[in-house]
Design a protein around this motif. Structure first.
Motif: not given
Lengths: 521, 472
Positions: B232-233, A9-12, B402-403, B77, B228-229, B226
């Motif tokens: 990350a982007k 989950p939530n790992m882009y 890793p995220a 998260r 983190m997403t 979210d």
């Protein structure tokens, strides 16, 4: 066909990276289909079309990363998922390749070299123990080349090493050969059945070279550092070394090289040797052999004799003492050299770069020409008042601490010996100069050339002093400075080259002795 | 686990520390080896070298602590769940209290921008009618000042948060803990740089009365975001989420737009849209609070040397360590080295200020500089400098995240989780990519650049850590 999946989950992750990853997974054994995607509606639709949209994945959302694998077996599917996870976490090896800078610490070096198992440490002594501790904590064996490490630190390091079953070779360990790999100062020798544990760097180098010369080979050579056999350190690494070689399948004969050891430690080592399942030869340089002999241990007073006995055992022969004139009969060269000496020339001067080679020479010389003065004397009363000035027969270890403080070891930097050679040559009472030439990794690229030039310079400077120069080359033809070339360079300069250090000392001593007897006549 | 027995079975793989010739010899023989670019640890300070050796003896205990702390940090998260008045959501918040950035500091010692912001906040809260009155009140002892960090909050620059100010509420879904940050006002004359004119106060009121409720509706309607997403982007799009938030702010707007359109009236929406469209840094405060939520989850673990906060109040730079409770380890705040906007120079700069270094503490900002080549010029460097800064930070971090990956480093995960011991050992100070505030209240940002966290904070913390371990 088995379908297995994992939702993170939530790992882009970038889609290009994921496509590459999916392609890699499809290469794995038994994998029929593999997909690593963000669970967007579009991607889920694609999964559905190929029959891989399991309910948990269907419920995932666009921020969730999903791994879905179809494989022949459960095991293969799970393995593929594990592989994908690792690749996602970032393969460490690949990362290191892209890292241009060198690691700055031991810790990051270990990350950069997966499977690292030995730290070779040669930083200044003040910092060396700390680095060695880090290495042990990281599960690395340690080769501690640095000197100036306190006895206290040495004991702590070795206690810790023994606890973790890791080697702590050193401090002040000049050489080792592990699994055929020469470390620090080491010669390139044949591999074979003889394993060495030694408290002396040049002692180990000489033994490996002689064993090679005698047609046998080395399994491993483990250095312990010079203080290991003191009662304070208690021979911890020699004992661990014996354990290792006893278990090691490639080792059939064990050769121990020690200098005079602490009384309790000597007993401990002898006790261990007696229990050893493999034959052991013990070289007790400068030491009293009687205890060991009484204990029934095969022992030797020189590296030469010890190497000879070890080779005999490796060949399943009787470990007898090396015969006289084993290397050849040098009487003629001795007479010829002596004829060139004037009546007043009577002394021997040994100028050594290797401490143990100097020790061995003194042991040999003692029985031929009597007392020899030194900065590392056989007996305290033979100590030189000043190491920089010889008296009578003298053997100097130019690699001793007082000469190397703040400057490189004479095996690397020949200048101090060149200067000392000129100084000795100028002395009208000097008859013979005895030298060692140590080649191999770590050493000067052309030590023989350096010595030869120094001798030629001395002869030109003091033509009236016809001093005999005798040398031994501690090296092999496989060394970066091949033995045959080194010997040729020395012989061209009129230096008498002998095949062993002990033989060189014997020849040098016999020249003195012969000249002495003629003088009497 | 290696053992000496396995060593003898080979193959020998060598880490060489010291004489490089030994490594060259091994390489010539085809033996696997790696040379360490070694320097005396702790820049050769004998006392610290001794302490490092002492700590090495407790390596297992420390490794266990760090494993746990890093696990919590990487598992965090952070989700944006709400916007609400600070006084309503931050536990322990008091009516007559102001939070500020950095380690604790009293009114009389505060720098210009922080004092200006406090004056503005008191007027904004209706506790004072004029700057003069506000200053008297601030000096009276009647107002409680406390670091944001001690209340689970973070704020850029002066970082002033007062009771009625709306704050982002970030919830760490795995740890259940929350973190808070105020809303970014944009550039120019703004409270966080110490401006307190009626225009500034007016904007703050608008943010409280219009912006916050509108965004709140959107966030609640979206079921939270979210973070983190988004981060990350944004890292894939050239942000490092400290000094460059352009992509992240755009992504945030894009994500919220459908719900905003649905939930808001036309007039409100137009105002909110134009405010967000003119503020490249709107995401910064969200990024910061998400980092804070992640790091707080990793705080308070015995034996851990993980740095859980780096923050500056414009006078002092302070850090906190997971295994050392709530103690601050401080040193004078350094000056930022960077480029100035036209008309400004070193002489105008205030020492380093703000809680935004929480991003670096969490592996973003300067640590992710390689992801943001677009701004290295702005801080006076080249694209390869940016890559080297990030690479250097791997030497002082406990993990990689890793995220968050960096395209220019072949998608290598970002260096994450600063290790107190590694910082002291290597002598590598964490790099921070930050803005420069004018020393006088209210002038605003005058430049941007890079600053290194002062080593004194870390050496002081290391000494304390060694004390604590020795007493066990």
């Amino acid at each position: 066909m088995i379908i297995r999946w994992l939702v993170k989950p939530n790992m882009y992750q970038d889609s290009v990276k994921l496509m590459k990853l999916s392609a890699e997974m499809r290469q794995l054994d038994g994998v029929q289909q593999a997909s690593v995607v963000m669970a967007t509606e579009m991607n889920k639709e694609t999964l559905k079309e190929i029959g891989m949209l399991v309910p948990e994945v269907a419920e995932a959302n666009a921020n969730d990363l999903v791994i879905v694998v179809a494989a022949d077996s459960e095991e293969q599917a799970l393995k593929a998922i594990e592989t994908a996870k690792n690749l996602l976490a970032g393969s460490e090896v690949k990362q290191v390749e892209s890292r241009l800078q060198l690691p700055r610490t031991l810790r990051s070096a270990v990350e950069a070299l997966p499977g690292a198992n030995l730290a070779l440490i040669s930083v200044p002594g003040t910092y060396a123990a700390a680095e060695a501790f880090k290495a042990l904590n990281l599960g690395l064996n340690v080769h501690l080349f640095s000197d100036n490490v306190s006895l206290e630190d040495e004991v702590r390091l070795k206690e810790f090493g023994v606890e973790k079953r890791l080697l702590v070779m050193g401090p002040d360990c000049g050489t080792a050969i592990i699994d055929g790999v020469p470390l620090a100062f080491a010669n390139v020798v044949s591999r074979g059945k003889i394993g060495i544990v030694g408290a002396s760097g040049t002692g180990i180098q000489e033994a490996t070279v002689l064993i090679d010369r005698l047609g046998a080979g080395i399994s491993h050579a483990i250095g312990t550092g010079g203080r290991d056999l003191s009662d304070a350190v208690g021979g911890r690494m020699m004992l661990l070394g014996i354990d290792l070689l006893e278990e090691d399948l490639s080792t059939e004969v064990i050769l121990l090289i020690s200098k005079p050891a602490g009384a309790q430690t000597t007993l401990k080592i002898l006790e261990r040797v007696k229990r050893c399942k493999k034959p052991v030869v013990m070289c007790l340089l400068k030491g009293d052999l009687s205890g060991a002999m009484a204990a029934g241990v095969i022992c030797a007073a020189t590296i030469e004799d010890a190497s000879y006995k070890a080779v005999a055992l490796a060949n399943r022969e009787e470990p007898v003492t090396i015969p006289e004139n084993f290397w050849g009969d040098y009487s003629e060269q001795i007479s010829e050299a002596e004829r060139g000496l004037r009546p007043g020339q009577r002394y021997l001067r040994g100028l050594f770069t290797g401490g143990t080679l100097a020790d061995e020479a003194m042991v040999v010389l003692g029985s031929i020409i009597g007392d020899v003065y030194s900065n590392i004397p056989l007996r305290p009363e033979l100590s030189l008042p000043s190491s920089r000035h010889s008296m009578g027969h003298t053997v100097v270890d130019l690699g001793d601490d007082e000469f190397t403080r703040g400057r490189p070891h004479p095996m690397i930097d020949p200048l101090p010996r060149n200067e000392r050679l000129l100084q000795e040559y100028a002395d009208p009472e000097v008859a013979v100069i005895l030298c060692d030439v140590v080649t191999g990794y770590g050493s000067h690229p052309d030590p023989a050339g350096e010595l030869a030039r120094a001798v030629v310079k001395a002869r030109t400077t003091y033509p009236e002093n016809n001093v005999v120069v005798v040398a031994f080359v501690c090296g092999t033809d496989a060394d970066p400075q091949p033995l045959s070339e080194q010997v040729e360079v020395l012989e061209k300069a009129g230096i008498i080259v002998l095949p062993s250090n002990a033989e060189a000392a014997r020849v040098a001593g016999r020249i003195i002795k012969l000249h002495e007897s003629r003088g009497v006549q | 686990m290696n053992s000496s027995k396995e060593l003898l079975n080979g193959p020998v793989k060598v880490v060489n520390i010291g004489l490089e010739s030994f490594a060259h010899d091994l390489t010539s023989l085809g033996i696997a080896n790696v040379q360490v670019d070694w320097k005396p640890p702790a820049n050769g300070d004998p006392q610290l070298v001794r302490l490092l050796s002492l700590l090495e003896e407790h390596a297992e205990y420390i490794n266990n602590g760090n494993k746990q702390a890093v696990g919590r940090l990487l598992d965090a998260r952070p989700k944006l769940v709400d916007i609400a008045p600070a006084g309503d959501v931050i536990p322990g918040f008091e009516r007559r209290m102001l939070l500020h950035s950095g380690p604790p500091i009293s009114w009389d010692k505060m720098c210009g921008p922080m004092r200006g912001a406090i004056v503005g906040a008191l007027i904004y809260e209706g506790l004072a009618d004029s700057p003069k009155e506000a200053e008297v009140l601030a000096a009276s002892g009647d107002i409680k000042f406390a670091p944001c960090h001690e209340y689970g909050a973070v704020g850029p620059m002066a970082g002033i948060i007062s009771a009625s100010m709306p704050v982002f509420v970030i919830e760490n879904e795995t740890g259940g803990n929350r973190a808070y940050s105020n809303l970014n006002e944009g550039l120019g004359k703004v409270l966080r740089f110490g401006a307190n004119s009626p225009e500034v106060i007016g904007r703050l009121h608008w943010m409280r009365d219009v912006l916050a409720p509108v965004l709140r509706k959107a966030i609640l309607a979206a079921g939270g975001l979210d973070i983190m997403t988004l981060t990350a982007k944004a890292l894939q799009m050239g942000d490092e989420c400290h000094n460059r938030n352009l992509a992240a702010t755009s992504l945030l707007m894009r994500t919220l737009l459908p719900v905003l359109c649905k939930e808001c009236t036309g007039g409100e929406l137009a105002d909110v849209a134009s405010f967000l469209a003119s503020n490249d840094h709107f995401y910064l405060n969200i990024s910061m609070a998400a980092c804070k939520a992640s790091l707080d989850a990793a705080h308070g673990i015995k034996g851990s040397t993980l740095i859980t906060a780096m923050a500056r109040n414009g006078v002092e730079f302070g850090i906190r360590v997971s295994g050392l409770g709530n103690e601050w380890f401080t040193a004078p705040a350094p000056y930022v080295k960077g480029l100035y906007f036209p008309g400004y120079s070193d002489a105008d700069a205030n020492p380093d200020l703000g809680d935004s270094a929480i991003t670096e503490t969490c592996g973003l900002g300067g640590f992710a500089m390689a992801a943001a080549p677009a701004i290295v010029q702005f801080v006076g460097g080249t694209a390869s400098d940016a890559i080297n800064y990030t690479k250097e930070m791997y030497e002082i971090t406990l993990a990689t995240n890793p995220a968050y990956t960096i395209p220019a480093l072949d998608f290598r995960p970002t260096p994450t989780g600063i290790d107190l011991i590694k910082v002291v050992e290597t002598g590598i100070n964490p790099i921070i990519n930050t803005g420069i505030a004018h020393r006088d209240a209210g002038v605003g940002q005058v430049g941007a650049g890079l600053v290194r966290a002062p080593m004194e904070c870390f050496t002081a913390a290391l000494r304390r850590f060694a004390d604590v371990i020795a007493r066990q």
